[in-house]
Design a protein around this motif. Structure first.
Motif, short mmCIF file in Angstrom:
data_model
loop_
_atom_site.label_atom_id
_atom_site.label_comp_id
_atom_site.label_asym_id
_atom_site.label_seq_id
_atom_site.Cartn_x
_atom_site.Cartn_y
_atom_site.Cartn_z
N VAL B 440 0.84 -1.20 0.00
CA VAL B 440 0.00 0.00 0.00
C VAL B 440 0.88 1.26 0.00
O VAL B 440 0.61 2.23 -0.71
CB VAL B 440 -0.96 0.00 1.21
CG1 VAL B 440 -1.75 1.30 1.27
CG2 VAL B 440 -1.91 -1.19 1.10
N ASP B 441 1.94 1.21 0.77
CA ASP B 441 2.87 2.34 0.82
C ASP B 441 3.54 2.57 -0.54
O ASP B 441 3.69 3.71 -0.99
CB ASP B 441 3.93 2.04 1.90
CG ASP B 441 5.02 3.09 1.94
OD1 ASP B 441 4.68 4.25 2.22
OD2 ASP B 441 6.18 2.75 1.66
N ILE B 442 3.88 1.48 -1.21
CA ILE B 442 4.51 1.56 -2.53
C ILE B 442 3.54 2.17 -3.54
O ILE B 442 3.86 3.09 -4.28
CB ILE B 442 4.91 0.13 -3.02
CG1 ILE B 442 5.77 -0.60 -2.00
CG2 ILE B 442 5.54 0.17 -4.41
CD1 ILE B 442 7.15 -0.12 -1.84
N VAL B 443 2.31 1.63 -3.52
CA VAL B 443 1.31 2.09 -4.49
C VAL B 443 0.94 3.55 -4.24
O VAL B 443 0.72 4.32 -5.17
CB VAL B 443 0.06 1.17 -4.45
CG1 VAL B 443 -1.05 1.73 -5.32
CG2 VAL B 443 0.42 -0.23 -4.90
N LYS B 444 0.93 3.94 -2.98
CA LYS B 444 0.63 5.34 -2.63
C LYS B 444 1.69 6.26 -3.26
O LYS B 444 1.37 7.28 -3.88
CB LYS B 444 0.63 5.49 -1.11
CG LYS B 444 0.37 6.90 -0.61
CD LYS B 444 0.28 6.88 0.93
CE LYS B 444 -0.11 8.23 1.52
NZ LYS B 444 0.94 9.22 1.51
N ASN B 445 2.95 5.86 -3.11
CA ASN B 445 4.03 6.68 -3.69
C ASN B 445 3.88 6.79 -5.20
O ASN B 445 4.05 7.87 -5.78
CB ASN B 445 5.38 6.06 -3.30
CG ASN B 445 6.54 6.87 -3.86
OD1 ASN B 445 6.96 6.65 -4.99
ND2 ASN B 445 7.04 7.81 -3.08
N ILE B 446 3.55 5.68 -5.83
CA ILE B 446 3.40 5.68 -7.29
C ILE B 446 2.21 6.55 -7.71
O ILE B 446 2.29 7.33 -8.66
CB ILE B 446 3.23 4.22 -7.81
CG1 ILE B 446 4.52 3.43 -7.55
CG2 ILE B 446 2.86 4.21 -9.28
CD1 ILE B 446 4.44 1.96 -7.89
N ALA B 447 1.11 6.44 -6.96
CA ALA B 447 -0.09 7.21 -7.30
C ALA B 447 0.19 8.71 -7.20
O ALA B 447 -0.28 9.51 -8.02
CB ALA B 447 -1.24 6.82 -6.37
N GLU B 448 0.99 9.10 -6.21
CA GLU B 448 1.32 10.52 -6.05
C GLU B 448 2.16 11.02 -7.23
O GLU B 448 2.01 12.15 -7.69
CB GLU B 448 2.05 10.76 -4.72
CG GLU B 448 1.09 10.74 -3.55
CD GLU B 448 1.76 10.57 -2.20
OE1 GLU B 448 3.01 10.47 -2.14
OE2 GLU B 448 1.02 10.51 -1.19
N PHE B 449 3.03 10.15 -7.70
CA PHE B 449 3.83 10.51 -8.88
C PHE B 449 2.93 10.82 -10.06
O PHE B 449 3.07 11.85 -10.72
CB PHE B 449 4.81 9.37 -9.22
CG PHE B 449 5.42 9.49 -10.59
CD1 PHE B 449 6.42 10.41 -10.85
CD2 PHE B 449 4.98 8.67 -11.64
CE1 PHE B 449 6.98 10.52 -12.12
CE2 PHE B 449 5.53 8.78 -12.90
CZ PHE B 449 6.53 9.71 -13.15
N PHE B 450 1.98 9.94 -10.33
CA PHE B 450 1.12 10.15 -11.51
C PHE B 450 0.21 11.36 -11.34
O PHE B 450 -0.06 12.07 -12.29
CB PHE B 450 0.33 8.88 -11.83
CG PHE B 450 1.17 7.85 -12.51
CD1 PHE B 450 1.66 8.08 -13.79
CD2 PHE B 450 1.51 6.66 -11.88
CE1 PHE B 450 2.46 7.14 -14.43
CE2 PHE B 450 2.31 5.72 -12.52
CZ PHE B 450 2.79 5.96 -13.80
N LYS B 451 -0.25 11.58 -10.13
CA LYS B 451 -1.07 12.77 -9.89
C LYS B 451 -0.25 14.01 -10.25
O LYS B 451 -0.74 14.95 -10.88
CB LYS B 451 -1.52 12.80 -8.43
CG LYS B 451 -2.30 14.04 -8.08
CD LYS B 451 -2.71 14.03 -6.62
CE LYS B 451 -3.08 15.45 -6.17
NZ LYS B 451 -3.44 15.51 -4.77
N HIS B 452 1.00 14.01 -9.83
CA HIS B 452 1.86 15.16 -10.10
C HIS B 452 2.16 15.31 -11.59
O HIS B 452 2.25 16.41 -12.11
CB HIS B 452 3.16 15.01 -9.30
CG HIS B 452 4.09 16.16 -9.47
ND1 HIS B 452 5.25 16.07 -10.22
CD2 HIS B 452 4.02 17.43 -9.04
CE1 HIS B 452 5.84 17.25 -10.21
NE2 HIS B 452 5.14 18.09 -9.51
#
Ligand SMILES: Cc1cc2nc3c(=O)[nH]c(=O)nc-3n(C[C@H](O)[C@H](O)[C@H](O)COP(=O)(O)O)c2cc1C
Ligand code: SF4
Ligand code: FES
Lengths: 144, 530
Positions: B440-452
């Motif tokens: 979940v922590d990994i996916v959260k980091n990835i999701a923030e990248f794409f949002k940015h």
């Protein structure tokens, strides 16, 4: 070869502004005459790219990577230390106009994560202690 | 020419510069002089030999010994012990060199025998800023061969026969792409080298540009000749200062040697290369957004078709190829299509560069033939997991790529084999996660990248990336629910189906796979009413 594009001219404009690292409205309007684009188009380009800024920034732009490889190596603790040392948050500039702190996407330095860049120079294998040394030497002006 | 009994190669790349490579080199030269070896030993700056993350690396040739990390205080000992007395300083001798290698093999093979360095054959071996060293390694002979002995259509046939596929992610056959651009009428066409390299966890193109820039220029010139283009652009991310400087120097040198510019080698073929700097936008790696950016606009993707080969830069036929793709081209010209096809597997010919990182012992860039099992890459080449931890997952192909479970690790890394588990080599990034990691922590980091990085042009991606972050945050605070997981699944599906470009279509990849493969990690963050 074609004439220089708006993006290239913006790069040049910002590079010349060594102290404040930004594109002022006045400088942007000068491009207007040369490139005959509308000011809103120029503004649109300048705000699209993270390396360009229309707000005055510091002499040193610190960009710390927050992406996965760095995240795995505790980039968060390095980022926290930077905020503490400089007394500013992301997107802010110190009152003496020396440092701006920014978040960045992957810098291609993942094998030496966590990584950051200060202006054009990459730094890797960072720890809170190492960034402290780096910032202190910059504050003291012992590095360029 | 002066003869030196020993050469010392100092890796001077972005990963070792901050660790003090320049100082080490300077002090090494001084110490060698001081100990009276200045006439016998030569120090040369090179690119990276592949394994990074340790610090400054030097290699002693012909002995084939690598020292890493070398600090200033090690230098007197290396000079007096190894260079003067011939005794290896075992304390910092690089572990991969401990296995016995037959004598007579070249330096890179000796040091990194487990790899197959074709694209990287010069990297870490020659001085990237010296065109003569490149020429001494048969540099520019592939260009000469194409211009003097082959018609443009012969070059395209050869590349098609080699079955070279693009290394930028999608794996499109390079020969077909070139043929399509060559077919379009008109004498103004462009070659663009995509050196934007923004996929988190990817740094292999940088290795080529910092270590062997002329190989890239040569590949571009051959591509230009093949499709009938006389101008090439390298679109490179603004952060890659060392690459930009070395490429600029290489372009200048190639020009002064008559290997770029007008009437190259008297053939009548003109080709110029210019560098275009990006300014920090991941989406500009997408070829049509990249073209917008070179034209000077906001880097927003264009509608396709028309594809760039028909209407690209300034609406002219344009070939966009990745750095690694183009760097393969001179090797194919030199050695032929049959040789090339003997490497790799059916449908995936040649070698592939991979960037290795995460919870492994040795990080850096490697080159291996397609078809090498992922388990061999992770467990042997990368030295296995740090602290002998257990493997949780591998993220292959960057954060828009694929989530591989331990039981899938024996999969050969090539297009066809990976397709069987609905994966692909993507950008060539391999991020290894040990079992202390929370997906979940990994996916959260990835999701923030794409949002940015979403460019905001289309709604599914602009809103979708934002919504995904919002829902994942609930899990972060242990307030997730089954309903949220279903929402995430639906959102990913919508983005996948309706996003305008591949950024939005692939952004939910890892999220979606994690929901299937690591559901337990998500459920651990459900709201518990007690
Ligand atoms: C969001 C996004 C980012 C991309 N980034 C890159 C990149 O950094 N480098 C690259 O070569 N291709 C990248 N691509 C793929 C390019 O669009 C294009 O397919 C590739 O450059 C073609 O070269 P090839 O045929 O040699 O692989 C990206 C694609 C997308 C959708
Ligand atoms: S999918 Fe995302 S990156 Fe691509 S055009 Fe839409 S908003 Fe832009
Ligand atoms: S993820 Fe931080 S440099 Fe690549």
């Amino acid at each position: 070869m074609e004439k220089k594009s708006v993006l290239e001219r913006l790069h040049e404009t910002q590079d010349k502004e060594k102290e404040k690292n930004y594109i002022s409205e006045q400088k942007a309007s000068e491009l207007l005459k040369e490139n005959s684009d509308s000011l809103s188009h120029i503004y649109g380009v300048a705000t699209f790219y993270t390396m360009l800024s229309v707000k005055p920034r510091g002499r040193y732009i610190i960009r710390i990577c927050r992406n996965l490889a760095c995240h795995l190596e505790n980039a968060d603790s390095v980022a926290e230390e930077l905020k503490n040392l400089l007394g500013i948050g992301f997107g802010e500039t110190t009152t003496d106009g020396k440092f701006t702190l920014e978040e960045s996407s992957c810098l291609g330095m993942c094998s030496v994560a966590p990584a950051m860049m200060i202006n054009d120079e990459p730094y890797g294998n960072l720890t809170p202690e190492k960034v402290k040394d780096i910032i202190e030497s910059l504050k003291a002006g012992s590095k360029k | 020419m002066k003869f030196f009994r020993t050469h010392i190669l100092v890796s001077k790349d972005s990963k070792s510069m901050f660790a003090g490579a320049e100082t080490v080199e300077k002090l090494l030269v001084e110490e060698i002089k001081k100990q009276g070896l200045g006439e016998e030993i030569k120090v040369i700056s090179t690119g990276s030999i592949g394994f990074e993350g340790t610090g400054v690396t030097i290699a002693v040739y012909p002995d084939g010994i690598v020292y890493s990390p070398v600090t200033v205080s090690d230098i007197p000992e290396i000079v007096s012990e190894h260079l003067l007395k011939g005794r290896v300083v075992k304390r910092i001798a690089f572990p991969i060199k401990t296995s016995k290698m037959p004598s007579g093999v070249t330096f890179p093979e000796k040091v990194i025998g487990i790899q197959k360095r074709i694209v990287l054959k010069n990297v870490g071996f020659i001085n990237p800023e010296n065109i003569e060293e490149y020429i001494a390694q048969d540099g520019y002979s592939a260009l000469a061969k194409s211009l003097c002995d082959m018609k443009p259509s012969d070059v395209i046939s050869l590349i098609t026969a080699s079955e070279l596929r693009g290394r930028g992610g999608a794996g499109y056959p390079t020969g077909l792409k070139w043929a399509a651009a060559a077919e379009v009428k008109g004498d103004c066409k462009y070659i663009i080298c995509n050196a934007d390299e923004g996929e988190p966890g990817t740094f292999k193109d940088r290795e080529i540009m910092e270590g062997d820039p002329h190989t890239l220029l040569e590949g571009m010139a051959i591509a230009g000749y093949a499709v009938g283009a006389s101008v090439g652009y390298i679109y490179i991310r603004g952060e890659y200062a060392i690459s930009i400087n070395r490429l600029n120097k290489a372009i200048e040198d190639a020009r002064s040697y008559g290997l770029l510019g007008k009437n190259i080698l008297g053939s009548g073929f003109d080709f110029e290369i210019e560098i275009k700097k990006g300014a920090g936008a991941y989406v500009c790696g997408e070829e049509s957004a990249l073209i917008e950016s070179i034209e000077g606009s906001r880097g927003e993707p264009r509608k396709k078709p028309p594809y760039p080969v028909v209407s690209g830069l300034w609406a002219k036929p344009t070939v966009v190829n990745n750095v690694e793709t183009l760097a393969n081209v001179p090797r194919i010209l030199e050695n032929g299509a049959e040789w090339y096809k003997s490497l790799g597997t059916e449908g995936s010919r040649g070698t592939k560069l991979f960037s290795l990182m995460g919870d492994i012992k040795w990080k850096g860039v490697i080159e291996i033939p397609f078809g090498t099992p992922l388990s061999k890459i992770v467990m042997n080449i990368a030295g296995g997991l740090k602290n002998n931890a257990k493997l949780k997952a591998v993220i292959l192909g960057g954060v828009s790529g694929y989530l591989i479970k331990p039981e899938e690790l024996d999969i050969p890394v090539d297009f066809n084999s990976l397709a069987r588990i609905e994966a692909g080599p993507g950008s060539g990034s391999i991020i290894v996660l040990d079992d202390s990691r929370d997906i979940v922590d990994i996916v959260k980091n990835i999701a923030e990248f794409f949002k940015h990085e979403s460019c905001g042009k289309c709604t599914p991606c602009r809103i979708g990336t934002d919504q995904i972050c919002e829902i994942i945050d609930r899990f972060f605070y242990d307030e997730g629910s089954e309903d949220d997981l279903n929402k995430l699944m639906r959102l990913s599906e919508t983005m996948f189906q309706t996003s305008f470009c591949a950024l939005g279509q692939t952004a939910p990849n890892i999220l979606q796979q994690s929901l299937k493969k690591f559901r337990g990690d998500w459920e651990r963050h459900f709201f518990k009413s007690e």
